[in-house]
Design an enzyme around this catalytic site. Sequence first.
Site, PDB file in Angstrom:
ATOM      1  N   SER A 655      41.252  35.666  32.292  1.00 36.36           N
ATOM      2  CA  SER A 655      40.671  36.997  32.468  1.00 36.36           C
ATOM      3  C   SER A 655      40.653  37.434  33.932  1.00 36.36           C
ATOM      4  CB  SER A 655      39.252  37.041  31.907  1.00 36.36           C
ATOM      5  OG  SER A 655      38.411  36.149  32.616  1.00 36.36           O
ATOM      6  N   LYS A 698      29.947  40.356  31.835  1.00 44.17           N
ATOM      7  CA  LYS A 698      30.595  40.479  33.140  1.00 44.17           C
ATOM      8  C   LYS A 698      30.169  41.765  33.852  1.00 44.17           C
ATOM      9  CE  LYS A 698      34.622  37.709  31.830  1.00 44.17           C
ATOM     10  NZ  LYS A 698      36.061  37.697  31.532  1.00 44.17           N
TER      11      LYS A 698
END
Length: 833
Positions: A655, A698
Amino acid sequence: MSKPLAISQLYRSTPLKHLPFRNTRRLKPMTDFLGQDRARESAEMAVAMPHDGYNLFAIGSNGLGKRTMIRRYLESVARQRPAPSDWIYVNNFKDPRYPQAIELPAGLGATFKQDVHKLWRKLSDRIVSAFESDRYQDRRESLKGELTRVQQDALAQLAAIGEKQGVKLVLRTPGGYGFSPMAENGEVMALEVFNKLAAPAQERIKAAMADMDSRLRKVARKLDQIEERNRDQIDSLNDEVALAVIDPLLDRLLEKHAAHPRLVSYLKSYRTDLLDHLELVLNAGENQDATVSVGQAGEQLPPVRYQVNALVSRDPKQGAPVILEDLPTHYNLLGHVEQVTYMGTVATDFTLIRPGALHRANGGFLMIDAEQVLEHPYAWQSLKRALRAKSLKLSSLEQMLTLTGTVSLEPDAIPLQLKLVLLGDRETFYLLQEFDPELETVFKMRADFESDMPRTPENELVYAHFLADIARREGLPPLDRSGVARLIEESARTADDQELLSLHARGVADLLRESGYWAGQAGAECITADHIRQALSGRERRHDRIRRLYLDDIGKGNQLFSCEGEVIGQVNGLTVVSYGDASFGLPSRISVTAHYGSGEITDIERDVELGGAIHSKGVLILTSYLKARFGAEHPLRFAANIAFEQSYSGVDGDSASLGELCGLLSAIGKLPVTQSLGITGSVNQFGEVQPIGGVNEKIEGFFAACQLKGLTGHQGVIIPVQNIRHLMLREDVLAAIRAGRFRIHAVSRVEEAIELLLGRPAGVMDAEGSYPEGSVFAAVAERFAVWHDAEKDDDEDEDKPAAAVVPVPVAVAASGESRATAVRRRHRGVNKH
């Protein structure tokens, strides 16, 4: 440059109009398979299939409610079925080591046991009374007296004959008669007197003694036969007296159970054995082992040989059994024979046979946790063996391991007919599937449980019924519409998808219980959205210690983080940290340096063995992307180093590859990256951005870090466009976005991310293969050209003779060289030094 996402894209609320009720009090509880149509179909088929091997393996992550849903379904099916047979063990009077198993209709096992025990109590009392009666004693004494008279008459006749021959019948030893010389006074002659007799007289007396001893032996044999007949007469008397008591009582029991031939056969054997062991009845009061306290103190139980072990007895009104075995050991599944120690001796008998879960579930359904049964030695193999054989045969682990053990029983095997449901996660199922080839023959049906279901208005209403069921089952207050809507939204957040509802029943139940606590503290009649918010806030506070430590380090400057300004080769990546049950997002600084080299990117995390395989794959994809875009005509002569700063534990996942690529382009093109934006996303070799997981955590982690530094209105996060549907952000993040102090951008290609981070167009290649001046790709291509020309010039310098080198005047070089040539020359000078 992409615009920030609208607030409606960051959180999907549940309209209250989709919930046409005031609260869940009157809602019908949802007891069906919520969102598990495929699993329900498998369960129905497994239950309906009468063939061997169609047992069910329920697969799904823990907390989905597999156990509850399947148990409810099985119980609904079991209620419609007749109760299966009872099983009892009785003594095998011919060979007690092999107890006999008898199948009886449901409920009759316990009844028969009570009947036999009552029979014993009545028999023992009445038989003792009969044998103590005057009539019996008179008849017994009469038989004994007749024997005595016969014995006395025979001996008297024999004595008279001996006296005529000069010998006397005397009792030499206890129970032993013989003849001795007789004196004139009729007494036994002394030995001294006998020795003084003349030899002819002695010989005559000895001959008489030998004759009479021969006669005595014949009489003794005849008396033995008479005594044997007398004992038979006494035994017949005993049988007559006992049968006068036994038969009326036993006949009533035989008549009651005449429809069951095995019971009739047992009762007849019981009668025969009882007559052979009447002493057990007559001495029952002295037999301490025969009296124990069961229910009422002093309740007399039969001797062990006359007891009945009701191994499994069922209520005929309860239908088929549904058993959940939480501790599936070998003995708990297949049963065992207990042993007792009495005065230092280990012993056992058929009354110590104990049933296992398979016995209790026989004729119905058994549920076992797969991981639990695999943890206990030999339980899995024994379970499969019983299912294949369709038989329950008791065996000890000592016998299975061929170890020396005490002599045990070998009871009759019991036929096995049930449906087994194994509960496990996917990892356990796939491991078993790989290493146990017999799995498919024993568990032919698989119920694969989903982790989520589509979030439609219809399903939201069904979910409300599901919440009503939990609240009612847990004794919690009902939920009002706002509480239901808030839990639906939290379920979507748990599913990481606006379009899905999580089916993690355990997590929802826990949150409901905690919300019920806050409702109780407030004295509220219903659980509302505010109570659910309190529960979520309280849970976050309780689990927030490690996250707070990270944020404190950022606030103190121990963890380097900047959300303002611009830096070349430095990007704010986003990561998710997991510690036990705590999971949260944090910013993670990614630094990239680039220089002249052989065309490889060094992944520092991989080289020091902190990077996982997926992360390493992402870094290799970056190399492929750069070579495909900028190295189609000639090799790229560069080298780069990528690192996660202040990362001291393992890093995995791809990611960060989008952020790493942007940092790499920044370092190569010497273009600054804005620090006000965090970025997450995966990228492929063609520059397409791919979705990632944990997007909410996140974003919230980067937001919390920016809050510490102070929100300026320029901070935000770049995410893949595919992750928009996964956004269910916290209320404080949404409030900041509404106020214009934070923003979220979604990108589909790396070019969009570059423009946001580097503040200039990425650039599109024209027909001549060049990028527009001032674009990011132009700067990167120019730098690659510098490194390529540097290698070419170095190769030419090595090929030319030293005398052929002619210095170029400084003035000419300065006036005639292009900007790119000057950059390349300066770079070569730095590289050399």
